[in-house]
Design a protein around this motif. Structure first.
Motif, PDB file in Angstrom:
ATOM      1  N   LYS A  68       0.988  -1.196  -0.071  1.00 19.99           N
ATOM      2  CA  LYS A  68      -0.207  -0.090   0.077  1.00 19.99           C
ATOM      3  C   LYS A  68       0.894   1.171   0.048  1.00 19.99           C
ATOM      4  O   LYS A  68       1.950   1.540   0.611  1.00 19.99           O
ATOM      5  CB  LYS A  68      -0.861   0.164   1.228  1.00 19.99           C
ATOM      6  N   GLY A  69       0.541   2.205  -0.869  1.00 21.85           N
ATOM      7  CA  GLY A  69       1.378   3.408  -0.892  1.00 21.85           C
ATOM      8  C   GLY A  69       2.332   3.624  -2.011  1.00 21.85           C
ATOM      9  O   GLY A  69       3.016   4.557  -2.251  1.00 21.85           O
ATOM     10  N   ASP A  70       2.684   2.228  -2.507  1.00 19.85           N
ATOM     11  CA  ASP A  70       3.624   2.291  -3.586  1.00 19.85           C
ATOM     12  C   ASP A  70       3.195   2.819  -5.167  1.00 19.85           C
ATOM     13  O   ASP A  70       1.887   2.909  -5.312  1.00 19.85           O
ATOM     14  CB  ASP A  70       3.908   0.698  -4.010  1.00 19.85           C
ATOM     15  N   LYS A  71       3.978   3.461  -5.864  1.00 15.73           N
ATOM     16  CA  LYS A  71       3.766   4.017  -7.191  1.00 15.73           C
ATOM     17  C   LYS A  71       3.831   2.707  -8.040  1.00 15.73           C
ATOM     18  O   LYS A  71       5.127   2.242  -8.181  1.00 15.73           O
ATOM     19  CB  LYS A  71       4.737   5.127  -7.427  1.00 15.73           C
ATOM     20  N   THR A  90       0.344   5.372 -14.508  1.00 15.61           N
ATOM     21  CA  THR A  90       0.696   4.998 -13.148  1.00 15.61           C
ATOM     22  C   THR A  90      -0.041   5.601 -12.199  1.00 15.61           C
ATOM     23  O   THR A  90      -0.875   6.269 -12.471  1.00 15.61           O
ATOM     24  CB  THR A  90       2.254   5.941 -12.937  1.00 15.61           C
ATOM     25  N   GLY A  91      -0.006   5.006 -11.009  1.00 13.19           N
ATOM     26  CA  GLY A  91      -0.922   5.361  -9.780  1.00 13.19           C
ATOM     27  C   GLY A  91      -0.354   4.721  -8.556  1.00 13.19           C
ATOM     28  O   GLY A  91       0.580   4.051  -8.727  1.00 13.19           O
ATOM     29  N   GLU A  92      -1.282   5.066  -7.708  1.00 16.29           N
ATOM     30  CA  GLU A  92      -0.827   4.767  -6.139  1.00 16.29           C
ATOM     31  C   GLU A  92      -1.468   3.547  -5.545  1.00 16.29           C
ATOM     32  O   GLU A  92      -2.720   3.682  -5.797  1.00 16.29           O
ATOM     33  CB  GLU A  92      -0.890   5.899  -5.167  1.00 16.29           C
ATOM     34  N   VAL A 152      -5.527   0.441  -7.377  1.00 14.77           N
ATOM     35  CA  VAL A 152      -4.761   1.413  -7.791  1.00 14.77           C
ATOM     36  C   VAL A 152      -5.621   2.426  -8.078  1.00 14.77           C
ATOM     37  O   VAL A 152      -6.497   2.926  -8.900  1.00 14.77           O
ATOM     38  CB  VAL A 152      -3.940   1.069  -8.974  1.00 14.77           C
ATOM     39  N   ARG A 153      -5.269   3.718  -7.472  1.00 15.02           N
ATOM     40  CA  ARG A 153      -5.883   5.187  -7.707  1.00 15.02           C
ATOM     41  C   ARG A 153      -5.817   5.486  -9.112  1.00 15.02           C
ATOM     42  O   ARG A 153      -4.854   5.750  -9.604  1.00 15.02           O
ATOM     43  CB  ARG A 153      -5.357   6.052  -6.671  1.00 15.02           C
TER      44      ARG A 153
END
Length: 105
Positions: free
Chosen positions: A7-10, A22-24, A37-38
C-alpha cells in the motif's frame, strides 16, 4: 513470502485498457492476488438508492491483478522488478532490479 507490492507504492500498469498509466496502490488483497490502484481500472456501478447513499451511476476503482502491474523505479519512474536485500543492521529491504535503488527507507 514478503510482499513485493505494498500500500502506498507507485506502480505502472503493464497490460489492459490503462496500459502505461501510473498510480498509487490504495489497497492490496494478497489472498486474491489483486490490488486497487488510484485512478486505474475505473468501472461504473449502477447503484440503487438507500437511506445512507444516493442512487445513480458511480465510478470507482476495481481491483487489478498483481501480474498486470509493476513497481515504478524510484529513479526514473519506469517499471521494474523487485528484489530483496539484507542490510548490515539486519533489516530486509526491497530493491529495484532496474537501478539498484532501495525502495523501503
Amino acid at each position: 513470502m514478503a510482499a513485493k507490492i505494498k500500500k502506498g507504492d507507485k506502480v505502472v500498469v503493464l497490460t489492459g485498457k490503462d496500459k502505461g498509466k501510473t498510480g498509487e496502490v490504495v489497497e492490496v488483497r494478497p489472498t486474491e492476488e489483486r490490488a486497487v490502484v488510484r485512478g486505474i481500472n475505473i468501472v461504473r456501478r449502477h447503484t440503487r438508492q438507500t437511506a445512507q447513499s444516493e442512487g445513480g451511476i458511480i465510478a470507482k476503482e476495481a481491483a487489478i491483478h498483481l501480474s498486470n502491474i509493476a513497481l515504478a523505479d524510484p529513479k526514473d519512474g519506469k517499471a521494474t522488478r523487485v528484489g530483496f536485500k539484507l542490510l548490515d543492521d539486519g533489516r530486509k529491504v526491497r530493491v529495484a532490479k532496474r537501478s539498484g535503488e532501495t525502495i523501503d527507507g
